[in-house]
Design a protein around this motif. Structure first.
Motif, PDB file in Angstrom:
ATOM      1  N   GLY A 291      48.844  39.396  40.482  1.00 52.23           N
ATOM      2  CA  GLY A 291      47.635  39.591  41.272  1.00 52.23           C
ATOM      3  C   GLY A 291      47.084  38.283  41.770  1.00 52.23           C
ATOM      4  O   GLY A 291      47.596  37.203  41.465  1.00 52.23           O
ATOM      5  N   LYS A 292      46.013  38.395  42.549  1.00 49.46           N
ATOM      6  CA  LYS A 292      45.354  37.214  43.108  1.00 49.46           C
ATOM      7  C   LYS A 292      44.532  36.542  42.009  1.00 49.46           C
ATOM      8  O   LYS A 292      43.790  37.193  41.286  1.00 49.46           O
ATOM      9  CB  LYS A 292      44.460  37.661  44.260  1.00 49.46           C
TER      10      LYS A 292
ATOM     11  N   ASN B  37      49.364  30.627  46.272  1.00 50.91           N
ATOM     12  CA  ASN B  37      48.869  31.988  46.023  1.00 50.91           C
ATOM     13  C   ASN B  37      49.979  33.020  45.920  1.00 50.91           C
ATOM     14  O   ASN B  37      49.898  33.937  45.106  1.00 50.91           O
ATOM     15  CB  ASN B  37      47.855  32.393  47.100  1.00 50.91           C
TER      16      ASN B  37
ATOM     17  N   VAL C 209      43.215  36.616  36.520  1.00 52.84           N
ATOM     18  CA  VAL C 209      43.875  37.618  37.358  1.00 52.84           C
ATOM     19  C   VAL C 209      43.526  38.958  36.731  1.00 52.84           C
ATOM     20  O   VAL C 209      43.843  39.202  35.556  1.00 52.84           O
ATOM     21  CB  VAL C 209      45.410  37.423  37.423  1.00 52.84           C
TER      22      VAL C 209
ATOM     23  N   LYS D 215      50.674  35.228  42.527  1.00 57.52           N
ATOM     24  CA  LYS D 215      50.707  36.693  42.568  1.00 57.52           C
ATOM     25  C   LYS D 215      52.027  37.224  42.003  1.00 57.52           C
ATOM     26  O   LYS D 215      52.039  38.190  41.239  1.00 57.52           O
ATOM     27  CB  LYS D 215      50.505  37.182  44.003  1.00 57.52           C
TER      28      LYS D 215
END
Length: 163
Positions: A77-78, A68, A51, A72
């Motif tokens: 974050g992704k 997901n 990430v 996150k």
């Protein structure tokens, strides 16, 4: 070398844990579950993620999928999966044998709460033919992992009675 680094790690930190070596590949969850005679959920798969600029490992139950939104929320974050060459360079373990033990480089390790459904799980041991049997809590303690909730709920087994 990778299997040896796991042997060394366990000899230092948990000499009571025995490495189980199989003649067939246990590189996938399905192969490992069959070889060890357990349900796929008991296979503790180690995912190598990034990430932003931060790389880390997440150990989940074998039949879990990452969520997901949860990733996150927890990591900011992704997440993206690391490529095979980068995984081996960072961990010292080949894909299919990646585990949180005996890492070539210090990496943060997280254990997903999905593992707590089992009294014993079967993570790889640095080789596609090697694994250990260990309580999830003991594994987390040995590798100084933090517990996170980053997986989707596993789907009910096919044919299971639904409420």
């Amino acid at each position: 070398m990778s299997l040896e680094s796991v042997r060394d790690f366990l000899a230092r930190k948990a000499p009571e844990i025995r490495i189980i070596e199989k003649p067939t590949s246990t590189a996938t969850v399905a192969q490992a579950a069959e070889a060890h005679g357990v349900e796929p959920g008991r296979i503790a798969k180690t995912l190598s993620l990034r990430v932003g600029g931060r790389s880390f490992l997440v150990v989940t139950r074998g039949d879990a999928r990452l969520d997901n939104r949860k990733i996150k929320a927890v990591f900011g974050g992704k997440a993206s999966m690391l490529g095979a060459e980068e995984v081996e360079a960072l961990t010292g373990h080949p894909v299919g044998g990646v585990c949180p033990f005996g890492l070539a480089n210090p990496l943060p390790v997280y254990c997903d709460v999905s593992l707590k459904a089992f009294d014993e799980v079967v993570p790889a041991a640095g080789d596609i033919h090697a694994a250990v049997r260990i309580a999830p809590q003991r594994m987390a303690e040995l590798v100084e992992a933090d517990w996170v909730d980053v997986c989707q709920e596993p789907a009910p087994a096919e044919g299971a009675n639904l409420p």
